[in-house]
Motif scaffolding. Structure first.
Motif, mmCIF file in Angstrom:
data_model
loop_
_atom_site.group_PDB
_atom_site.id
_atom_site.type_symbol
_atom_site.label_atom_id
_atom_site.label_comp_id
_atom_site.label_asym_id
_atom_site.label_seq_id
_atom_site.Cartn_x
_atom_site.Cartn_y
_atom_site.Cartn_z
ATOM 1 N N ARG A 38 98.476 -32.496 94.604
ATOM 2 C CA ARG A 38 98.640 -33.606 95.530
ATOM 3 C C ARG A 38 97.457 -33.734 96.480
ATOM 4 N NH1 ARG A 38 104.076 -33.375 98.750
ATOM 5 N NH2 ARG A 38 103.089 -31.449 99.419
ATOM 6 N N LEU A 39 96.885 -32.579 96.900
ATOM 7 C CA LEU A 39 95.789 -32.609 97.857
ATOM 8 C C LEU A 39 94.419 -32.713 97.196
ATOM 9 C CD1 LEU A 39 96.809 -30.017 100.609
ATOM 10 C CD2 LEU A 39 96.836 -32.506 100.733
ATOM 11 N N MET A 42 92.895 -36.066 97.480
ATOM 12 C CA MET A 42 92.595 -36.315 98.883
ATOM 13 C C MET A 42 91.269 -35.693 99.278
ATOM 14 S SD MET A 42 94.616 -38.248 100.608
ATOM 15 C CE MET A 42 94.149 -37.742 102.261
ATOM 16 N N LEU A 45 88.603 -38.072 98.329
ATOM 17 C CA LEU A 45 88.611 -39.229 99.222
ATOM 18 C C LEU A 45 88.043 -38.870 100.586
ATOM 19 C CD1 LEU A 45 92.117 -40.752 98.397
ATOM 20 C CD2 LEU A 45 89.873 -41.664 97.748
ATOM 21 N N VAL A 46 88.366 -37.693 101.076
ATOM 22 C CA VAL A 46 87.844 -37.255 102.370
ATOM 23 C C VAL A 46 86.328 -37.099 102.312
ATOM 24 C CG1 VAL A 46 87.754 -35.295 103.964
ATOM 25 C CG2 VAL A 46 89.955 -36.180 103.198
ATOM 26 N N MET A 77 92.698 -32.638 107.287
ATOM 27 C CA MET A 77 93.256 -33.451 106.206
ATOM 28 C C MET A 77 93.609 -32.630 104.974
ATOM 29 S SD MET A 77 93.598 -36.633 107.135
ATOM 30 C CE MET A 77 93.802 -37.355 105.512
ATOM 31 N N VAL A 78 92.710 -31.758 104.539
ATOM 32 C CA VAL A 78 92.929 -31.070 103.252
ATOM 33 C C VAL A 78 92.848 -29.548 103.343
ATOM 34 C CG1 VAL A 78 92.175 -33.045 101.879
ATOM 35 C CG2 VAL A 78 90.488 -31.357 102.606
ATOM 36 N N VAL A 201 97.003 -41.966 108.255
ATOM 37 C CA VAL A 201 97.594 -41.344 107.066
ATOM 38 C C VAL A 201 98.957 -40.745 107.394
ATOM 39 C CG1 VAL A 201 97.279 -39.613 105.261
ATOM 40 C CG2 VAL A 201 95.300 -40.869 106.118
ATOM 41 N N LEU A 208 100.596 -35.741 102.874
ATOM 42 C CA LEU A 208 99.244 -35.663 102.323
ATOM 43 C C LEU A 208 98.248 -35.050 103.301
ATOM 44 C CD1 LEU A 208 98.863 -39.092 100.460
ATOM 45 C CD2 LEU A 208 99.440 -36.851 99.506
ATOM 46 N N VAL A 209 98.695 -34.790 104.522
ATOM 47 C CA VAL A 209 97.814 -34.230 105.550
ATOM 48 C C VAL A 209 98.137 -32.753 105.723
ATOM 49 C CG1 VAL A 209 97.092 -34.357 107.957
ATOM 50 C CG2 VAL A 209 97.655 -36.458 106.716
#
Length: 230
Positions: A38-39, A42, A45-46, A77-78, A201, A208-209
């Motif tokens: 899931r991450l 992300m 994207l980050v 975020m990740v 987000v 997702l964070v």
């Protein structure tokens, strides 16, 4: 914050390169263990977001400008491992394709822009959240303060490196005063960008964070209740 070639001595550049290589190597090892399916998207994207926003400068004071570092944002975020790698990749691309920061100073830049602000920012973020309720507002507030302080800490770390092996003629006290004053203002911009990004987000998908994994999205709660009633 990008350090050019020759600004620090060869010894300092080599030392920071070794430290950064160790930090990235450890992050790679830990990311394999902790990065979920899931991450993982992300993280990409980050990295793309940090790359894009770092290219945009905002005015600070006295003709100076600043840009997002992104270390704290990425790690909030990740997570610390994927976040560190994401920002390091951005710095490598910038150095190779855009000559933004010197190649011999790449280790220094990874240390000052990715590792130090990322890890200290995340530690400050979770430290603040311990004293606040588990809510979107607390995540946003903690993100702002953590990102701001992470920039100031990185500026202080640069001053230490300059004191050890800087090639300039400016006194360390002058460099320290200039770095902390300017980067405090840069940190405000960093904090605002980080807080708005994380808040946006968290508002829709807190799962997702990394720094907000304890918050449950309202949509999911509604779905669970609906399923329970049926």
């Amino acid at each position: 914050m990008h350090v050019p070639d020759g600004f620090l001595s060869a010894g300092v550049s080599v030392a920071t390169g070794v430290v950064s290589a160790g930090g990235i190597g450890y992050s790679l090892m830990r990311a394999k263990e902790s990065l979920s399916d899931r991450l993982a998207p992300m993280a990409g994207l980050v990295a793309a977001f940090v790359f894009a926003v770092q290219m945009l400068n905002f005015p600070v004071a006295a003709g100076t400008s600043g840009h997002l570092l992104g270390g704290a944002l990425a790690c909030i975020m990740v997570g610390p491992w994927a976040g560190t790698i994401a920002v390091a990749i951005v710095l490598v691309v910038q150095a190779l394709l855009f000559a933004d920061g010197g190649l011999t100073a790449l280790g220094t830049n990874i240390l000052l822009i990715s590792i130090i602000p990322g890890w200290t920012g995340l530690a400050i973020f979770f430290g603040i959240r311990k004293f606040l309720p588990a809510s979107r507002g607390s995540v946003v507030a903690a993100s702002f303060v953590a990102a701001l302080l992470s920039v100031v800490i990185a500026a202080f770390a640069f001053t230490i490196l300059y004191a050890i092996g800087g090639s300039g003629n400016a006194p360390v006290s002058t460099v320290l005063a200039a770095m902390l004053s300017v980067h405090f203002l840069v940190g405000i911009g960093e904090g605002l960008i980080t807080a708005m990004t994380v808040g946006a987000v968290v508002a829709v998908r807190p799962d997702l964070v990394y720094g907000a994994h304890d918050l449950m999205p309202e949509l999911q709660l509604g779905s669970d209740v609906a399923v329970g009633r049926s």
